[in-house]
Design an enzyme around this catalytic site. Sequence first.
Site, PDB file in Angstrom:
ATOM      1  CD  GLN A  76      -3.107   0.850   0.529  1.00 48.62           C
ATOM      2  OE1 GLN A  76      -3.588  -0.258   0.455  1.00 48.62           O
ATOM      3  NE2 GLN A  76      -3.627   1.881  -0.077  1.00 48.62           N
ATOM      4  CG  PHE A  77       1.971   3.550  -3.660  1.00 50.26           C
ATOM      5  CD1 PHE A  77       1.962   4.918  -3.882  1.00 50.26           C
ATOM      6  CD2 PHE A  77       1.116   2.747  -4.402  1.00 50.26           C
ATOM      7  CE1 PHE A  77       1.119   5.475  -4.827  1.00 50.26           C
ATOM      8  CE2 PHE A  77       0.274   3.295  -5.347  1.00 50.26           C
ATOM      9  CZ  PHE A  77       0.267   4.664  -5.560  1.00 50.26           C
ATOM     10  CB  THR A  78      -1.939   5.259  -0.967  1.00 53.12           C
ATOM     11  OG1 THR A  78      -2.569   4.176  -0.300  1.00 53.12           O
ATOM     12  CG2 THR A  78      -2.046   5.081  -2.476  1.00 53.12           C
TER      13      THR A  78
END
Length: 143
Positions: A76-78
């Site tokens: 989950q890079f966000t």
Amino acid sequence: MRVLVQRVVSAAVSVDGEVVGAIRPDGQGLLALVGVTHDDDAEKAAQLAEKMWQLRILDDEKSAADVGAPILVVSQFTLYANTKKGRRPAWNAAAPGGVAEPIVHAFADALRKLGARVEAGVFGAHMRVELVNDGPVTVLLEL
């Protein structure tokens, strides 16, 4: 490194309509949304995996280690969104895929070495995550 941990009674991740990872525990499990930044490494991943595995957020102040709760790991890079300016998030604090992917895998592997049953999403894919949060209990872990 950041891991957003959610206590769940079920969770699944799909890519192109196909389930690629799912947990449906008899009791509770954990969904781990994993974000990686530029200075993270496999050692930090292992430390955070240990912390999450021992975190007492299940019923009766138990940990996943105590009850053998399954874990679904999803990249989950966000989690590294910068929203300080304007209306469009900046992603510059998130590590690029070539850096982040092996660290997310190291996190999942560290959990497996600790004895966890781990399912996982597909790094870099457009994923659909379904979950039934229990509590709700959601905790942000960082190193």
